[in-house]
Design an enzyme around this catalytic site. Structure first.
Site, PDB file in Angstrom:
ATOM      1  N   ARG A  67       1.188  -1.354  -0.157  1.00  0.00           N
ATOM      2  CA  ARG A  67       0.223   0.166  -0.237  1.00  0.00           C
ATOM      3  C   ARG A  67       0.995   1.168   0.123  1.00  0.00           C
ATOM      4  O   ARG A  67       0.548   2.331   0.147  1.00  0.00           O
ATOM      5  CB  ARG A  67      -1.158   0.105   1.308  1.00  0.00           C
ATOM      6  CG  ARG A  67      -2.152  -1.098   1.542  1.00  0.00           C
ATOM      7  CD  ARG A  67      -3.384  -0.917   2.267  1.00  0.00           C
ATOM      8  NE  ARG A  67      -3.928  -2.184   1.805  1.00  0.00           N
ATOM      9  CZ  ARG A  67      -4.021  -2.805   2.308  1.00  0.00           C
ATOM     10  NH1 ARG A  67      -2.682  -2.793   3.085  1.00  0.00           N
ATOM     11  NH2 ARG A  67      -5.013  -4.196   2.657  1.00  0.00           N
ATOM     12  N   LYS A  89       3.507  11.606 -10.948  1.00  0.00           N
ATOM     13  CA  LYS A  89       2.301  11.016 -11.407  1.00  0.00           C
ATOM     14  C   LYS A  89       4.028   9.807 -10.990  1.00  0.00           C
ATOM     15  O   LYS A  89       4.389   9.821 -12.440  1.00  0.00           O
ATOM     16  CB  LYS A  89       2.130  11.408 -12.420  1.00  0.00           C
ATOM     17  CG  LYS A  89       1.084  12.303 -12.840  1.00  0.00           C
ATOM     18  CD  LYS A  89       0.807  12.544 -13.943  1.00  0.00           C
ATOM     19  CE  LYS A  89       0.032  13.435 -14.087  1.00  0.00           C
ATOM     20  NZ  LYS A  89      -0.443  14.211 -15.532  1.00  0.00           N
ATOM     21  N   GLU A 131      10.557  19.483 -24.024  1.00  0.00           N
ATOM     22  CA  GLU A 131       9.796  19.994 -22.730  1.00  0.00           C
ATOM     23  C   GLU A 131      10.339  21.235 -22.015  1.00  0.00           C
ATOM     24  O   GLU A 131       9.784  21.990 -21.322  1.00  0.00           O
ATOM     25  CB  GLU A 131       9.547  18.720 -21.593  1.00  0.00           C
ATOM     26  CG  GLU A 131       9.200  17.948 -22.392  1.00  0.00           C
ATOM     27  CD  GLU A 131       8.225  17.034 -22.204  1.00  0.00           C
ATOM     28  OE1 GLU A 131       7.075  17.942 -22.324  1.00  0.00           O
ATOM     29  OE2 GLU A 131       7.632  16.094 -23.050  1.00  0.00           O
ATOM     30  N   LYS A 173       7.223  23.093 -13.004  1.00  0.00           N
ATOM     31  CA  LYS A 173       7.174  22.349 -12.880  1.00  0.00           C
ATOM     32  C   LYS A 173       6.224  22.073 -11.372  1.00  0.00           C
ATOM     33  O   LYS A 173       5.393  21.969 -10.855  1.00  0.00           O
ATOM     34  CB  LYS A 173       7.233  21.481 -13.341  1.00  0.00           C
ATOM     35  CG  LYS A 173       6.461  19.704 -13.337  1.00  0.00           C
ATOM     36  CD  LYS A 173       6.895  18.381 -14.336  1.00  0.00           C
ATOM     37  CE  LYS A 173       5.355  18.190 -14.274  1.00  0.00           C
ATOM     38  NZ  LYS A 173       5.465  16.169 -14.665  1.00  0.00           N
ATOM     39  N   GLU A 183      -3.756  17.593 -10.669  1.00  0.00           N
ATOM     40  CA  GLU A 183      -4.708  17.871 -11.704  1.00  0.00           C
ATOM     41  C   GLU A 183      -5.944  18.298 -12.338  1.00  0.00           C
ATOM     42  O   GLU A 183      -7.273  17.562 -12.785  1.00  0.00           O
ATOM     43  CB  GLU A 183      -4.514  16.579 -13.235  1.00  0.00           C
ATOM     44  CG  GLU A 183      -4.243  17.250 -14.214  1.00  0.00           C
ATOM     45  CD  GLU A 183      -3.578  16.831 -15.345  1.00  0.00           C
ATOM     46  OE1 GLU A 183      -3.234  15.635 -15.129  1.00  0.00           O
ATOM     47  OE2 GLU A 183      -3.852  16.965 -16.869  1.00  0.00           O
ATOM     48  N   ARG A 187      -2.251  22.772 -13.314  1.00  0.00           N
ATOM     49  CA  ARG A 187      -1.327  21.088 -13.977  1.00  0.00           C
ATOM     50  C   ARG A 187      -2.120  21.193 -15.268  1.00  0.00           C
ATOM     51  O   ARG A 187      -1.002  20.741 -16.416  1.00  0.00           O
ATOM     52  CB  ARG A 187      -1.818  20.202 -13.012  1.00  0.00           C
ATOM     53  CG  ARG A 187      -0.717  19.339 -13.556  1.00  0.00           C
ATOM     54  CD  ARG A 187      -0.294  18.472 -12.473  1.00  0.00           C
ATOM     55  NE  ARG A 187       0.444  17.634 -12.754  1.00  0.00           N
ATOM     56  CZ  ARG A 187       1.077  16.491 -11.760  1.00  0.00           C
ATOM     57  NH1 ARG A 187       0.316  16.751 -10.046  1.00  0.00           N
ATOM     58  NH2 ARG A 187       2.008  15.425 -12.072  1.00  0.00           N
ATOM     59  N   ASN A 191      -0.124  20.838 -20.698  1.00  0.00           N
ATOM     60  CA  ASN A 191      -0.481  19.887 -22.044  1.00  0.00           C
ATOM     61  C   ASN A 191       0.046  20.761 -22.875  1.00  0.00           C
ATOM     62  O   ASN A 191      -0.226  20.093 -23.881  1.00  0.00           O
ATOM     63  CB  ASN A 191      -1.740  19.750 -21.719  1.00  0.00           C
ATOM     64  CG  ASN A 191      -1.852  18.233 -20.501  1.00  0.00           C
ATOM     65  OD1 ASN A 191      -1.313  17.806 -20.863  1.00  0.00           O
ATOM     66  ND2 ASN A 191      -3.401  19.045 -20.622  1.00  0.00           N
ATOM     67  N   HIS A 194       0.758  19.342 -26.604  1.00  0.00           N
ATOM     68  CA  HIS A 194       0.676  17.883 -26.102  1.00  0.00           C
ATOM     69  C   HIS A 194      -0.411  17.537 -26.907  1.00  0.00           C
ATOM     70  O   HIS A 194      -0.882  15.893 -27.191  1.00  0.00           O
ATOM     71  CB  HIS A 194       0.650  17.609 -24.752  1.00  0.00           C
ATOM     72  CG  HIS A 194       2.185  17.255 -24.167  1.00  0.00           C
ATOM     73  ND1 HIS A 194       2.916  17.899 -24.809  1.00  0.00           N
ATOM     74  CD2 HIS A 194       2.930  16.760 -23.952  1.00  0.00           C
ATOM     75  CE1 HIS A 194       4.175  18.102 -23.915  1.00  0.00           C
ATOM     76  NE2 HIS A 194       4.369  16.640 -23.213  1.00  0.00           N
ATOM     77  N   HIS A 198       0.172  14.316 -29.471  1.00  0.00           N
ATOM     78  CA  HIS A 198       0.005  12.653 -29.052  1.00  0.00           C
ATOM     79  C   HIS A 198      -0.341  12.837 -30.047  1.00  0.00           C
ATOM     80  O   HIS A 198      -0.716  11.428 -30.548  1.00  0.00           O
ATOM     81  CB  HIS A 198      -0.955  13.109 -28.227  1.00  0.00           C
ATOM     82  CG  HIS A 198      -0.377  13.552 -26.246  1.00  0.00           C
ATOM     83  ND1 HIS A 198      -1.003  13.277 -25.076  1.00  0.00           N
ATOM     84  CD2 HIS A 198       0.975  12.984 -26.056  1.00  0.00           C
ATOM     85  CE1 HIS A 198       0.064  13.424 -24.199  1.00  0.00           C
ATOM     86  NE2 HIS A 198       0.668  12.671 -24.502  1.00  0.00           N
ATOM     87  N   HIS A 218       8.570  11.827 -29.375  1.00  0.00           N
ATOM     88  CA  HIS A 218       7.485  12.301 -28.629  1.00  0.00           C
ATOM     89  C   HIS A 218       8.405  13.804 -28.355  1.00  0.00           C
ATOM     90  O   HIS A 218       7.300  14.591 -28.691  1.00  0.00           O
ATOM     91  CB  HIS A 218       7.960  11.931 -26.995  1.00  0.00           C
ATOM     92  CG  HIS A 218       6.864  12.639 -26.016  1.00  0.00           C
ATOM     93  ND1 HIS A 218       5.512  12.758 -25.893  1.00  0.00           N
ATOM     94  CD2 HIS A 218       7.433  13.434 -24.853  1.00  0.00           C
ATOM     95  CE1 HIS A 218       4.942  13.114 -25.348  1.00  0.00           C
ATOM     96  NE2 HIS A 218       5.686  14.229 -24.869  1.00  0.00           N
TER      97      HIS A 218
END
Ligand SMILES: NC(=O)c1ccc[n+]([C@@H]2O[C@H](COP(=O)([O-])OP(=O)(O)OC[C@H]3O[C@@H](n4cnc5c(N)ncnc54)[C@H](O)[C@@H]3O)[C@@H](O)[C@H]2O)c1
Ligand SMILES: [Zn+2]
Length: 315
Positions: A67, A89, A131, A173, A183, A187, A191, A194, A198, A218
């Site tokens: 956990r 994340k 980035e 960041k 998010e 946040r 994107n 992106h 994407h 990417h």
């Protein structure tokens, strides 16, 4: 391993195969076996040493083993140092969807030693730079100017410039993530580039990672995505031509693409974007620049605007 032993910490190394293919539940399952075998308990710590794939995977294993146990990210790619290791994340891919299975689990510490970047393949280094440009455009005009002034030293991987650039990116960041850890609002500005990025990446993935004759990593997809999204902002009068040209010039100097040599299937791109859950009543959600250093989160971008922007990449 030597430095852990030097302070009398018992440690065992577990190696995973390089690349995105290792970010799976099956690989996580193998890691649980190894952790159990090494008798890790709730007081143990996972040290993730590697790029974004390793920190996502090891962070996820740490988030779920018993956990949740503590973990430390020791990032060895530029993308990892400026992006993946910051923000908590963690996760693995589902065969049908990247990053589908995961958890928010903040690392106890993040270590970024820029000397590790000396061995990073050029293409991976460029992915990180995309980035870095994104962070500067959404949040920090001074960083953008610094990048413009230091292109050559950055490309030569001068440790002093790298340290400065990585530190500023982590601040940007971390600042955004602390204001919105789960998010639900701010946040989302991360994107930028992106949404279109994407879509282009997915279209390319379906044809051996290429669009026309161009390879699309990417970072390359994000660079193209930022150009397309800046074009939407330009047409809406949100952004002037000057800052758009500055973004274009900087990306080019970093060896990132700013145009496509073949048209892409617009319907396919739109379908992917709409599937990305960002569409509300036919309108798409986009983070658009208002210049260098500031963005706006909008949810009324039309399919027509998006098509024109993607088409502008081949013009
Ligand atoms: N958690 C987040 O917030 C977040 C954010 C962005 C990206 N990501 C994830 O990060 C992953 C991409 O990370 P990445 O770009 O670091 O890729 P990666 O981890 O696959 O590393 C790229 C390649 O470089 C190699 N490598 C790593 N460090 C090296 C070094 N110092 N010298 C030489 N080679 C080295 C790796 O073995 C790999 O082959 C994706 O899975 C993405 O989903 C996560
Ligand atoms: Zn990215």
């Amino acid at each position: 391993m030597a430095s852990l032993r030097a302070v009398n910490l018992q440690a065992e190394a577990v190696v995973v195969p390089a690349g995105e293919a290792a970010k799976t539940l099956a690989q996580a399952g193998e890691l649980y076996d190894r952790l159990l075998g090494a008798r890790l308990d709730r007081g143990s710590v996972v040290v993730a040493l590697g790029g974004g794939v390793v920190t996502d995977l090891a962070g996820f294993v740490a988030a779920t083993y018993m956990r949740g146990i503590a973990w430390i990210a020791v990032s060895t790619t530029l993308l990892g140092q400026v992006d993946a290791s910051v923000g908590g994340k963690t996760g693995v891919d589902h065969p049908r969807c990247k990053n589908l299975i995961g958890a928010f689990h903040q690392p106890a510490a993040v270590l970024a030693d820029v000397s590790t970047l000396a061995t990073l393949p050029e293409e991976e280094f460029r992915t990180g730079l995309a980035e870095v440009v994104k962070h500067a455009v959404i949040r920090d005009a001074d960083l953008f100017s610094l990048l413009e002034a230091q292109v050559d030293r950055l490309l030569a991987r001068d440790p002093q410039v790298l340290e400065d650039v990585v530190a500023r990116n982590v601040e940007i960041k971390a600042d955004i993530v602390m204001a919105d850890p789960q998010e639900s609002g701010l946040r989302r500005i991360l994107n930028y580039g992106h949404t279109v990025g994407h879509a282009l990446e997915s279209v390319a993935m379906a044809s051996a990672g290429k669009l026309g004759g161009q390879a699309v990593t990417h970072g390359r997809a994000v660079a193209l995505g930022m150009m397309a999204e800046a074009h939407i902002a330009l047409k809406r009068g949100l952004m002037h031509r000057g800052p758009l040209e500055r973004q274009k010039h900087l990306l080019k100097r970093f060896g990132l693409p700013v145009s496509l040599d073949a048209a892409v299937d617009l319907d396919q791109c739109l379908a992917i974007m709409q599937h990305d859950k960002k569409a509300v009543a036919g309108r798409l959600r986009f983070v658009l620049p208002e210049g260098i250093g500031a963005v706006r989160d909008l949810d009324d971008v039309t399919a027509d605007e998006v098509c024109r922007a993607i088409r502008s990449l081949t013009a």
